[in-house]
Write a protein that holds these residues in place. Structure first.
Motif, PDB file in Angstrom:
ATOM      1  N   SER A   1     -35.697  -3.987 -50.151  1.00  9.83           N
ATOM      2  CA  SER A   1     -34.935  -5.070 -50.742  1.00  9.83           C
ATOM      3  C   SER A   1     -35.621  -6.424 -50.541  1.00  9.83           C
ATOM      4  CB  SER A   1     -33.536  -5.119 -50.139  1.00  9.83           C
ATOM      5  OG  SER A   1     -32.796  -3.971 -50.499  1.00  9.83           O
ATOM      6  N   ALA A   2     -36.355  -6.568 -49.413  1.00  8.72           N
ATOM      7  CA  ALA A   2     -37.050  -7.828 -49.165  1.00  8.72           C
ATOM      8  C   ALA A   2     -38.084  -8.091 -50.262  1.00  8.72           C
ATOM      9  CB  ALA A   2     -37.718  -7.816 -47.794  1.00  8.72           C
ATOM     10  N   ASN A   3     -38.793  -7.050 -50.660  1.00  8.11           N
ATOM     11  CA  ASN A   3     -39.790  -7.203 -51.725  1.00  8.11           C
ATOM     12  C   ASN A   3     -39.152  -7.484 -53.078  1.00  8.11           C
ATOM     13  OD1 ASN A   3     -42.123  -6.881 -50.156  1.00  8.11           O
ATOM     14  ND2 ASN A   3     -41.913  -4.660 -50.215  1.00  8.11           N
ATOM     15  N   ASP A   4     -37.891  -7.076 -53.239  1.00  9.96           N
ATOM     16  CA  ASP A   4     -37.180  -7.323 -54.492  1.00  9.96           C
ATOM     17  C   ASP A   4     -36.517  -8.691 -54.522  1.00  9.96           C
ATOM     18  OD1 ASP A   4     -37.907  -4.844 -55.498  1.00  9.96           O
ATOM     19  OD2 ASP A   4     -36.094  -3.860 -54.750  1.00  9.96           O
ATOM     20  N   GLY A   5     -36.620  -9.459 -53.433  1.00 11.90           N
ATOM     21  CA  GLY A   5     -36.124 -10.828 -53.435  1.00 11.90           C
ATOM     22  C   GLY A   5     -34.821 -11.076 -52.704  1.00 11.90           C
ATOM     23  N   SER A   6     -34.319 -10.113 -51.972  1.00  8.04           N
ATOM     24  CA  SER A   6     -33.091 -10.341 -51.218  1.00  8.04           C
ATOM     25  C   SER A   6     -33.366 -11.290 -50.050  1.00  8.04           C
ATOM     26  CB  SER A   6     -32.539  -9.012 -50.683  1.00  8.04           C
ATOM     27  OG  SER A   6     -31.515  -9.255 -49.748  1.00  8.04           O
ATOM     28  N   VAL A   7     -32.737 -12.453 -50.083  1.00  8.45           N
ATOM     29  CA  VAL A   7     -32.940 -13.453 -49.034  1.00  8.45           C
ATOM     30  C   VAL A   7     -32.484 -12.908 -47.682  1.00  8.45           C
ATOM     31  CG1 VAL A   7     -32.306 -15.761 -48.232  1.00  8.45           C
ATOM     32  CG2 VAL A   7     -32.753 -15.366 -50.648  1.00  8.45           C
TER      33      VAL A   7
ATOM     34  N   ALA B   1     -34.900 -12.380 -44.362  1.00  9.49           N
ATOM     35  CA  ALA B   1     -34.611 -12.976 -43.060  1.00  9.49           C
ATOM     36  C   ALA B   1     -34.481 -11.900 -41.985  1.00  9.49           C
ATOM     37  CB  ALA B   1     -33.337 -13.813 -43.137  1.00  9.49           C
ATOM     38  N   MET B   2     -33.825 -10.802 -42.313  1.00 10.07           N
ATOM     39  CA  MET B   2     -33.648  -9.730 -41.337  1.00 10.07           C
ATOM     40  C   MET B   2     -34.961  -9.019 -41.032  1.00 10.07           C
ATOM     41  SD  MET B   2     -30.636  -9.775 -40.188  1.00 10.07           S
ATOM     42  CE  MET B   2     -30.839 -11.539 -40.283  1.00 10.07           C
ATOM     43  N   LEU B   3     -35.818  -8.880 -42.021  1.00  7.49           N
ATOM     44  CA  LEU B   3     -37.131  -8.278 -41.785  1.00  7.49           C
ATOM     45  C   LEU B   3     -37.954  -9.185 -40.870  1.00  7.49           C
ATOM     46  CD1 LEU B   3     -38.745  -5.790 -42.422  1.00  7.49           C
ATOM     47  CD2 LEU B   3     -39.563  -6.898 -44.495  1.00  7.49           C
ATOM     48  N   GLY B   4     -37.855 -10.485 -41.062  1.00  5.91           N
ATOM     49  CA  GLY B   4     -38.506 -11.426 -40.157  1.00  5.91           C
ATOM     50  C   GLY B   4     -38.004 -11.257 -38.739  1.00  5.91           C
ATOM     51  N   TYR B   5     -36.705 -11.103 -38.591  1.00  4.17           N
ATOM     52  CA  TYR B   5     -36.104 -10.890 -37.268  1.00  4.17           C
ATOM     53  C   TYR B   5     -36.628  -9.599 -36.644  1.00  4.17           C
ATOM     54  CZ  TYR B   5     -32.626  -9.976 -33.667  1.00  4.17           C
ATOM     55  OH  TYR B   5     -32.014  -9.695 -32.473  1.00  4.17           O
ATOM     56  N   CYS B   6     -36.699  -8.541 -37.430  1.00  2.34           N
ATOM     57  CA  CYS B   6     -37.185  -7.247 -36.915  1.00  2.34           C
ATOM     58  C   CYS B   6     -38.624  -7.358 -36.417  1.00  2.34           C
ATOM     59  CB  CYS B   6     -37.077  -6.177 -37.989  1.00  2.34           C
ATOM     60  SG  CYS B   6     -35.375  -5.709 -38.359  1.00  2.34           S
ATOM     61  N   TYR B   7     -39.466  -8.038 -37.165  1.00  2.00           N
ATOM     62  CA  TYR B   7     -40.856  -8.218 -36.732  1.00  2.00           C
ATOM     63  C   TYR B   7     -40.951  -9.159 -35.536  1.00  2.00           C
ATOM     64  CZ  TYR B   7     -42.918  -5.658 -40.608  1.00  2.00           C
ATOM     65  OH  TYR B   7     -43.309  -4.667 -41.485  1.00  2.00           O
ATOM     66  N   GLN B   8     -40.080 -10.137 -35.471  1.00  2.00           N
ATOM     67  CA  GLN B   8     -40.098 -11.072 -34.337  1.00  2.00           C
ATOM     68  C   GLN B   8     -39.693 -10.367 -33.043  1.00  2.00           C
ATOM     69  OE1 GLN B   8     -37.111 -14.121 -34.511  1.00  2.00           O
ATOM     70  NE2 GLN B   8     -38.062 -15.328 -32.894  1.00  2.00           N
TER      71      GLN B   8
END
Length: 67
Positions: free
Chosen positions: A1-7, A11-18
């Motif tokens: 969904s992140a690649n499809d543009g879900s804001v 943000a949650m993918l950023g959190y997961c990587y952080q």
């Protein structure tokens, strides 16, 4: 969904990587996803990105940013 543009997904993918939730910790990828979401209006992503940058900024006065 992140690649499809879900804001929210960005943000949650950023959190997961952080934090290393479900993935290895990867600060550059966290910054990438937080920046994508922040540019699209996510205040939470903007704040997370600011915190990441604040954590690596030198402590000397000349490097401090006024909030």
């Amino acid at each position: 969904s992140a690649n499809d543009g879900s804001v929210l997904a960005q943000a949650m993918l950023g959190y997961c990587y952080q934090r290393g939730v479900g993935a290895l910790v990867n600060k550059p990828k966290a910054v990438h996803w937080f920046r994508e979401a922040a540019q699209r209006g996510s205040t939470a992503a903007y704040n997370a990105l600011q915190n990441l940058y604040d954590a690596i900024r030198p402590k000397e006065e000349e490097f401090q940013v006024d909030n």
